[in-house]
Design a protein around this motif. Structure first.
Motif, PDB file in Angstrom:
ATOM      1  N   MET A   1      -3.047 -17.518  -2.684  1.00  0.00           N
ATOM      2  CA  MET A   1      -3.741 -16.327  -3.186  1.00  0.00           C
ATOM      3  C   MET A   1      -2.980 -15.060  -2.768  1.00  0.00           C
ATOM      4  SD  MET A   1      -7.616 -15.066  -2.331  1.00  0.00           S
ATOM      5  CE  MET A   1      -8.485 -15.816  -3.689  1.00  0.00           C
ATOM      6  N   ASN A   2      -2.794 -14.134  -3.714  1.00  0.00           N
ATOM      7  CA  ASN A   2      -2.130 -12.862  -3.430  1.00  0.00           C
ATOM      8  C   ASN A   2      -3.166 -11.738  -3.466  1.00  0.00           C
ATOM      9  OD1 ASN A   2       0.346 -14.249  -3.529  1.00  0.00           O
ATOM     10  ND2 ASN A   2       0.454 -13.965  -5.749  1.00  0.00           N
ATOM     11  N   VAL A   3      -3.308 -11.053  -2.361  1.00  0.00           N
ATOM     12  CA  VAL A   3      -4.300  -9.970  -2.292  1.00  0.00           C
ATOM     13  C   VAL A   3      -3.594  -8.677  -1.907  1.00  0.00           C
ATOM     14  CG1 VAL A   3      -6.490  -9.222  -1.281  1.00  0.00           C
ATOM     15  CG2 VAL A   3      -6.003 -11.653  -1.498  1.00  0.00           C
ATOM     16  N   LEU A   4      -3.882  -7.636  -2.679  1.00  0.00           N
ATOM     17  CA  LEU A   4      -3.286  -6.325  -2.422  1.00  0.00           C
ATOM     18  C   LEU A   4      -4.354  -5.424  -1.808  1.00  0.00           C
ATOM     19  CD1 LEU A   4      -0.647  -4.640  -3.059  1.00  0.00           C
ATOM     20  CD2 LEU A   4      -1.830  -3.901  -5.133  1.00  0.00           C
ATOM     21  N   GLY A   5      -4.073  -4.864  -0.649  1.00  0.00           N
ATOM     22  CA  GLY A   5      -4.972  -3.887  -0.027  1.00  0.00           C
ATOM     23  C   GLY A   5      -4.503  -2.481  -0.361  1.00  0.00           C
ATOM     24  N   VAL A   6      -5.448  -1.614  -0.698  1.00  0.00           N
ATOM     25  CA  VAL A   6      -5.088  -0.241  -1.069  1.00  0.00           C
ATOM     26  C   VAL A   6      -6.040   0.731  -0.385  1.00  0.00           C
ATOM     27  CG1 VAL A   6      -4.984   1.423  -2.982  1.00  0.00           C
ATOM     28  CG2 VAL A   6      -4.174  -0.905  -3.335  1.00  0.00           C
ATOM     29  N   SER A   7      -5.466   1.768   0.217  1.00  0.00           N
ATOM     30  CA  SER A   7      -6.316   2.864   0.716  1.00  0.00           C
ATOM     31  C   SER A   7      -5.653   4.171   0.311  1.00  0.00           C
ATOM     32  CB  SER A   7      -6.485   2.773   2.238  1.00  0.00           C
ATOM     33  OG  SER A   7      -5.269   3.034   2.894  1.00  0.00           O
ATOM     34  N   TYR A   8      -6.450   5.090  -0.168  1.00  0.00           N
ATOM     35  CA  TYR A   8      -5.931   6.431  -0.471  1.00  0.00           C
ATOM     36  C   TYR A   8      -7.106   7.376  -0.700  1.00  0.00           C
ATOM     37  CZ  TYR A   8      -6.919   6.591  -5.548  1.00  0.00           C
ATOM     38  OH  TYR A   8      -7.532   6.654  -6.776  1.00  0.00           O
ATOM     39  N   GLY A   9      -6.796   8.659  -0.797  1.00  0.00           N
ATOM     40  CA  GLY A   9      -7.814   9.632  -1.176  1.00  0.00           C
ATOM     41  C   GLY A   9      -8.065  10.709  -0.144  1.00  0.00           C
ATOM     42  N   TYR A  10      -7.937  10.414   1.135  1.00  0.00           N
ATOM     43  CA  TYR A  10      -8.207  11.448   2.141  1.00  0.00           C
ATOM     44  C   TYR A  10      -6.971  11.735   2.971  1.00  0.00           C
ATOM     45  CZ  TYR A  10     -10.523  14.221   5.655  1.00  0.00           C
ATOM     46  OH  TYR A  10     -10.864  15.241   6.505  1.00  0.00           O
ATOM     47  N   HIS A  11      -6.465  10.738   3.673  1.00  0.00           N
ATOM     48  CA  HIS A  11      -5.167  10.878   4.327  1.00  0.00           C
ATOM     49  C   HIS A  11      -4.578   9.493   4.567  1.00  0.00           C
ATOM     50  CE1 HIS A  11      -7.058   9.858   8.181  1.00  0.00           C
ATOM     51  NE2 HIS A  11      -7.993  10.718   7.873  1.00  0.00           N
ATOM     52  N   ASP A  12      -3.275   9.440   4.777  1.00  0.00           N
ATOM     53  CA  ASP A  12      -2.587   8.189   5.097  1.00  0.00           C
ATOM     54  C   ASP A  12      -2.823   7.086   4.065  1.00  0.00           C
ATOM     55  OD1 ASP A  12      -1.505   9.188   7.564  1.00  0.00           O
ATOM     56  OD2 ASP A  12      -3.518   9.072   8.391  1.00  0.00           O
ATOM     57  N   ALA A  13      -2.551   7.410   2.814  1.00  0.00           N
ATOM     58  CA  ALA A  13      -2.618   6.381   1.763  1.00  0.00           C
ATOM     59  C   ALA A  13      -1.662   5.242   2.116  1.00  0.00           C
ATOM     60  CB  ALA A  13      -2.218   6.986   0.423  1.00  0.00           C
ATOM     61  N   SER A  14      -2.106   4.010   1.854  1.00  0.00           N
ATOM     62  CA  SER A  14      -1.317   2.844   2.269  1.00  0.00           C
ATOM     63  C   SER A  14      -1.543   1.681   1.322  1.00  0.00           C
ATOM     64  CB  SER A  14      -1.722   2.380   3.671  1.00  0.00           C
ATOM     65  OG  SER A  14      -1.469   3.369   4.615  1.00  0.00           O
ATOM     66  N   ALA A  15      -0.670   0.701   1.427  1.00  0.00           N
ATOM     67  CA  ALA A  15      -0.850  -0.550   0.684  1.00  0.00           C
ATOM     68  C   ALA A  15      -0.399  -1.707   1.564  1.00  0.00           C
ATOM     69  CB  ALA A  15      -0.034  -0.530  -0.603  1.00  0.00           C
ATOM     70  N   SER A  16      -0.957  -2.880   1.272  1.00  0.00           N
ATOM     71  CA  SER A  16      -0.513  -4.079   1.989  1.00  0.00           C
ATOM     72  C   SER A  16      -0.582  -5.264   1.042  1.00  0.00           C
ATOM     73  CB  SER A  16      -1.402  -4.355   3.206  1.00  0.00           C
ATOM     74  OG  SER A  16      -2.621  -4.929   2.771  1.00  0.00           O
ATOM     75  N   LEU A  17       0.173  -6.281   1.352  1.00  0.00           N
ATOM     76  CA  LEU A  17       0.134  -7.493   0.531  1.00  0.00           C
ATOM     77  C   LEU A  17      -0.079  -8.706   1.434  1.00  0.00           C
ATOM     78  CD1 LEU A  17       0.559  -8.860  -2.278  1.00  0.00           C
ATOM     79  CD2 LEU A  17       2.948  -9.158  -1.604  1.00  0.00           C
ATOM     80  N   ILE A  18      -1.096  -9.495   1.066  1.00  0.00           N
ATOM     81  CA  ILE A  18      -1.366 -10.747   1.779  1.00  0.00           C
ATOM     82  C   ILE A  18      -1.042 -11.890   0.827  1.00  0.00           C
ATOM     83  CG2 ILE A  18      -3.121 -12.058   3.066  1.00  0.00           C
ATOM     84  CD1 ILE A  18      -2.666  -9.109   4.067  1.00  0.00           C
ATOM     85  N   VAL A  19      -0.221 -12.812   1.273  1.00  0.00           N
ATOM     86  CA  VAL A  19       0.086 -13.992   0.458  1.00  0.00           C
ATOM     87  C   VAL A  19      -0.342 -15.221   1.250  1.00  0.00           C
ATOM     88  CG1 VAL A  19       1.918 -15.353  -0.632  1.00  0.00           C
ATOM     89  CG2 VAL A  19       2.014 -12.851  -0.708  1.00  0.00           C
ATOM     90  N   ASP A  20      -1.306 -15.938   0.707  1.00  0.00           N
ATOM     91  CA  ASP A  20      -1.827 -17.157   1.350  1.00  0.00           C
ATOM     92  C   ASP A  20      -2.179 -16.922   2.819  1.00  0.00           C
ATOM     93  OD1 ASP A  20      -1.459 -18.446  -1.049  1.00  0.00           O
ATOM     94  OD2 ASP A  20       0.586 -19.057  -0.561  1.00  0.00           O
ATOM     95  N   GLY A  21      -2.895 -15.852   3.066  1.00  0.00           N
ATOM     96  CA  GLY A  21      -3.418 -15.595   4.405  1.00  0.00           C
ATOM     97  C   GLY A  21      -2.450 -14.932   5.359  1.00  0.00           C
ATOM     98  N   ARG A  22      -1.253 -14.645   4.905  1.00  0.00           N
ATOM     99  CA  ARG A  22      -0.254 -14.058   5.802  1.00  0.00           C
ATOM    100  C   ARG A  22       0.090 -12.649   5.324  1.00  0.00           C
ATOM    101  NH1 ARG A  22       5.201 -14.131   6.446  1.00  0.00           N
ATOM    102  NH2 ARG A  22       5.476 -15.011   4.372  1.00  0.00           N
ATOM    103  N   VAL A  23       0.180 -11.707   6.278  1.00  0.00           N
ATOM    104  CA  VAL A  23       0.548 -10.340   5.900  1.00  0.00           C
ATOM    105  C   VAL A  23       2.050 -10.318   5.618  1.00  0.00           C
ATOM    106  CG1 VAL A  23       0.430  -7.902   6.517  1.00  0.00           C
ATOM    107  CG2 VAL A  23      -1.180  -9.509   7.538  1.00  0.00           C
ATOM    108  N   VAL A  24       2.399 -10.057   4.372  1.00  0.00           N
ATOM    109  CA  VAL A  24       3.808 -10.067   3.962  1.00  0.00           C
ATOM    110  C   VAL A  24       4.400  -8.670   4.071  1.00  0.00           C
ATOM    111  CG1 VAL A  24       5.294 -10.362   1.936  1.00  0.00           C
ATOM    112  CG2 VAL A  24       3.549 -12.070   2.455  1.00  0.00           C
ATOM    113  N   ALA A  25       3.610  -7.664   3.744  1.00  0.00           N
ATOM    114  CA  ALA A  25       4.136  -6.296   3.758  1.00  0.00           C
ATOM    115  C   ALA A  25       2.991  -5.314   3.910  1.00  0.00           C
ATOM    116  CB  ALA A  25       4.894  -6.007   2.470  1.00  0.00           C
ATOM    117  N   ALA A  26       3.298  -4.185   4.530  1.00  0.00           N
ATOM    118  CA  ALA A  26       2.330  -3.086   4.607  1.00  0.00           C
ATOM    119  C   ALA A  26       3.117  -1.806   4.855  1.00  0.00           C
ATOM    120  CB  ALA A  26       1.323  -3.315   5.740  1.00  0.00           C
ATOM    121  N   SER A  27       2.640  -0.741   4.267  1.00  0.00           N
ATOM    122  CA  SER A  27       3.305   0.540   4.517  1.00  0.00           C
ATOM    123  C   SER A  27       2.406   1.685   4.107  1.00  0.00           C
ATOM    124  CB  SER A  27       4.617   0.638   3.749  1.00  0.00           C
ATOM    125  OG  SER A  27       5.232   1.878   4.025  1.00  0.00           O
TER     126      SER A  27
END
Lengths: 607, 227
Positions: free
Chosen positions: A1-27
């Motif tokens: 399963m590929n899950v994309l996390g997204v936060s934005y709107g107030y400060h420190d907008a960020s994204a992350s990617l989880i692939v099969d339960g493992r954090v692959v990337a975040a910034s």
């Protein structure tokens, strides 16, 4: 399963990617846009995450998880704007414009910008996002969870309990303190009063507190009153949280603390070296900082005790912006009821992108709690070779015309470079330069997430040289002298220099806890000490960051202590550098002497 | 026209509280934005010599951003807050790189003219000195970006067409900004009326809600945008 996390709107907008339960990337988006705390839709961060996931396309993403409930937040914003009626027209008009024009539709924006169906978008309330962020990477089987920040949807402080059940996380609310009672907002209001940027320079308030006296502590205790149940109530007569266009503090506040500091007014305090001459007018700012710092620590301890009564665990997960307060964190660890404290590497809003995506994934796939743990090295990595070839063609005499203001060009300066076939030769050369008093940029591998440079985007100097630290502050970092530096130390030497319980050393791996330094080593790390002889250490292990650990060890072999003063690799007002070109730009314009970019060392030679 | 706009702004708007500093903050952000675009463009080039030219150009723009940061510190009332533009690539990745220089060239040309007019309008002081230095550099940049256009193989006709297109686009964006400002003013009037209508009715409820000591509903669960 590929899950994309997204936060934005107030400060420190960020994204992350989880692939099969493992954090692959975040910034954080700021690392790609060079705008500190960038709050805009994280286009570039998402693009990076998808690339890091193996050139994924949006169509490969099973779910996008957003970190906030915009509808709940809008209800709070409207309520806040209407409460001071009829004195809040501007507040109402501006916040409604901002929300109706953009923020209220954040989830739809995620859908349209990513061209992803609405049924593949989920969201959590703000503090619940922080709760899952705190718990998911902790590796604990169960834990109490404390979330303290400025404000989210309605809550400003939230207490949870979390556990794993059949491979799935279960997180339950215990209590939430509602806006406008907010420890984070009180701290930010004091930050603004002290002439610093709120939501950015709270670390300056924390640093200034060390120079204060207990003059205003009782006054702040009365303003942020502790309640019998361990929570608190903020006297709103002192602040304009509901109507900040009038100024964040009221006349009642200034009657107690005096007029706010102009940001241009000099603060003569120094974290090291000869103390400055503080007049009484300037001293009151340090006293105010001391008071708010002390009371925030006390309220956090009371909250922790309440939480422990509700959930008598050995473990605490702590997140939200206030958890960046490393001085308060030390008290929580030393005096609080919890034996173990986990603070995620990016505990502010940016890090919610990681936690929420991990949470969604775990709800749909059975996960080993320990497998969900992650370290801070999740950011972008670049091949520096093309940029190094480019730098061979940069003319030093041209660079000399555009140096950082106040910096004299080195006579006959030349740029030199050498590429090392193996890491040991590189670290030996860099260690030698550090020992000789060079200021060295250390740019390696994947960028760290969160606000701390942990040995991949760092500026380093030897930790005992006060003159060198002053040069670093003046010629490289533009850093106020009352703000202390910190050091990184190899875990093998940590107990030799830090006055901490052995069982607490492992919590110091990401510069989240201020710790006292043994008096025997004050001289050895004098440039990285605050005035109260504490530092915010990074205890670096070979397992977590092998290359940086090798550098620390190589330096320690010559210096007698495997410790280096480590400060973030960024010019004042900008985020930590992301690309080799940004690193080379800072190296070229400032007083840095050398820069290690991967296996290549670039340095300045003068006649 | 531009001269008149700048004269009016300097004489009548800048003396208002914080407006001059706000303008300087805008200049700082523009220069920092220039650095960002130059770095993005640099990564699309193969020739290390051309990359080095852009790198050095970026150093100059960075120095200009610093000039304005220092000017802001001199004239401003509060610390400089980081800018928060939404960054966008100037062109899609499949467009030829030289087009970026057309965009940069027009931007540099406009900025040079504006800064020069401003320098000639304002009284002596730190900002005037800063603008003097910046204008001297920017005049060189206009020539530099034009020569890069040629060096990257664009024909005269292509360059003329693209420069014209960029100017039309910038003009259109400027009109859009003006249009947004008008809509913004209109929205302010309408929302002010709404405020007094619903505020009169709801402010007591709002106050009661803000005086709660605990959050009375549990919103802590995962939700779907569309179930």
């Amino acid at each position: 399963m590929n899950v994309l996390g997204v936060s934005y709107g107030y400060h420190d907008a960020s994204a992350s990617l989880i692939v099969d339960g493992r954090v692959v990337a975040a910034s954080a988006e700021e690392r790609f846009t060079r705008q500190k705390h960038d709050s805009n839709f994280p286009t570039f961060a998402i693009d990076y995450c998808l690339q890091q996931g193996g050139a994924l396309r949006v169509g490969d993403i099973d779910q996008v998880v957003f970190h906030e409930d915009p509808h709940a937040k809008f209800a709070r914003v409207l309520t806040t704007a209407l409460a001071p009626f009829p004195r809040s027209r501007l507040e109402f008009v501006n916040s409604t414009k901002s929300w109706m024009g953009k923020k209220l539709w954040a989830l739809n924006t995620v859908s349209s910008r990513l061209d992803i169906a609405a049924d593949r978008i989920s969201y959590l309330s703000h503090h619940f996002s922080h709760a899952v962020q705190a718990f998911m990477g902790s590796g604990f089987d169960e834990s109490a969870i404390l979330i303290v920040d400025a404000v989210g949807d309605w809550a400003s402080t939230a207490l949870f309990r979390g556990r794993w059940q059949d491979g799935q996380p279960v997180i339950e609310r215990i209590f939430e303190v509602p806006f406008p009672n907010s420890l984070g907002l009180v701290y930010s209001a004091f930050t603004a009063f002290l002439g610093f940027n709120p939501n950015d320079s709270e670390c300056s308030t924390m640093a200034l507190a060390a120079f204060g006296r207990p003059v205003y502590v009782d006054a702040v205790r009365a303003i942020v009153a502790e309640l019998d149940d361990g929570t608190y109530r903020v006297d709103q007569g002192y602040f304009n949280f509901a109507n900040f266009y009038k100024g964040v503090v009221t006349s009642r506040f200034t009657q107690v603390f005096g007029e706010p500091r102009s940001f241009a007014q000099k603060l003569p305090f120094r974290s090291f070296g000869a103390p400055g001459d503080a007049t009484s007018d300037v001293q009151r700012f340090a006293d105010a900082a001391f008071a708010v710092q002390t009371v925030i620590e006390e309220r956090l301890l009371a909250l922790a005790r309440r939480l422990h009564r509700e959930h008598p665990s050995e473990n605490l997960c702590f997140a939200g912006g206030v958890s960046l307060n490393c001085v308060a964190n030390r008290r929580l660890l030393a005096e609080g009821p919890f034996k173990n404290i986990h603070i995620p590497p990016d505990p502010g809003d940016g890090g919610t992108a990681v936690g929420t995506a991990l949470y969604y994934d775990a709800l749909h796939e059975r996960v080993d709690p320990r497998a969900a743990s992650y370290d801070p090295y999740l950011g972008a990595q670049y091949d520096e070779r093309d940029d190094i070839r480019m730098f061979e063609h940069v003319k030093p005499e041209h660079v000399s015309r555009y140096l950082k203001r106040g910096l004299a060009p080195l006579p006959g300066m030349q740029f030199r470079q050498a590429t090392f076939a193996n890491v040991d030769d590189l670290v030996a050369e860099v260690a030698g330069r550090l020992l000789r008093g060079n200021i060295v940029g250390w740019f390696q591998g994947r960028a760290e997430i969160g606000p701390r440079a942990l040995g991949n985007r760092s500026i380093l100097i030897r930790p005992d040289d006060l003159h060198l630290a002053l040069r670093l502050s003046r010629d490289v970092k533009d850093r106020a002298l009352f703000r202390p530096y910190a050091f990184s130390v190899a875990e093998e030497d940590a107990l030799e220099v830090l006055d901490v319980a052995p069982e607490h050393v492992r919590f110091c791996r990401w510069m989240q806890f201020a710790q006292p330094v043994r008096s025997t080593h004050w001289d050895k790390v004098a440039a990285a000490l605050h005035v109260d002889h504490t530092t915010r250490p990074q205890v670096c292990s070979a397992a977590e960051n092998p290359r940086f650990h090798r550098l620390l060890t190589a330096f320690g072999d010559r210096f007698g202590l495997a410790a280096l003063l480590n400060t973030s690799f960024n010019p004042s007002g900008y985020p930590i550098v992301s690309t080799p070109v940004e690193a080379l730009t800072m190296f070229a314009r400032t007083g840095m002497d050398a820069l290690a970019l991967g296996n290549t060392l670039v340095w300045k030679d003068a006649n | 026209m531009e001269r008149a706009k700048i004269w009016l702004a300097v004489k009548f708007v800048w003396p208002l509280n914080g407006k001059m500093a706000e303008a300087i903050r805008g200049f700082q952000a523009t220069e920092a934005d220039g650095v960002w675009h130059l770095h993005r463009t640099l990564h699309r080039l193969d020739d290390p010599r051309q990359r080095a030219i852009l790198f050095t150009h970026g150093l100059e723009e960075e120095a200009h951003a610093e000039e304005f940061t220092l000017a802001y510190a001199h004239y401003g009332q509060r610390p400089l807050a980081p800018a928060n533009f939404e960054r966008r690539e100037l062109y899609p990745a499949d467009e030829p790189t030289w087009k970026t220089f057309a965009f940069v060239n027009v931007g540099e040309d406009d900025a040079t003219q504006r800064f020069r007019l401003l320098r000639d309008t304002i009284d002596d002081g730190l900002l005037k000195e800063s603008l003097g230095r910046v204008v001297a550099d920017e005049e060189g940049h206009v020539g530099l970006t034009h020569s890069l256009l040629v060096r990257m193989g664009a024909t005269d006709a292509e360059i003329r067409t693209e420069l014209r297109r960029v100017r039309v686009q910038r003009l259109w964006e400027s009109w859009l900004r003006s249009g947004r400002r008008v809509i913004d003013r209109l929205a302010t009037v309408i929302l002010s009326v709404v405020y007094f209508v619903i505020g009169a009715v709801l402010h007591r409820t709002a106050r009661a809600r803000l005086s709660r000591t605990f959050v009375d509903y549990d919103n802590n669960r995962i939700k779907k945008l569309v179930e």
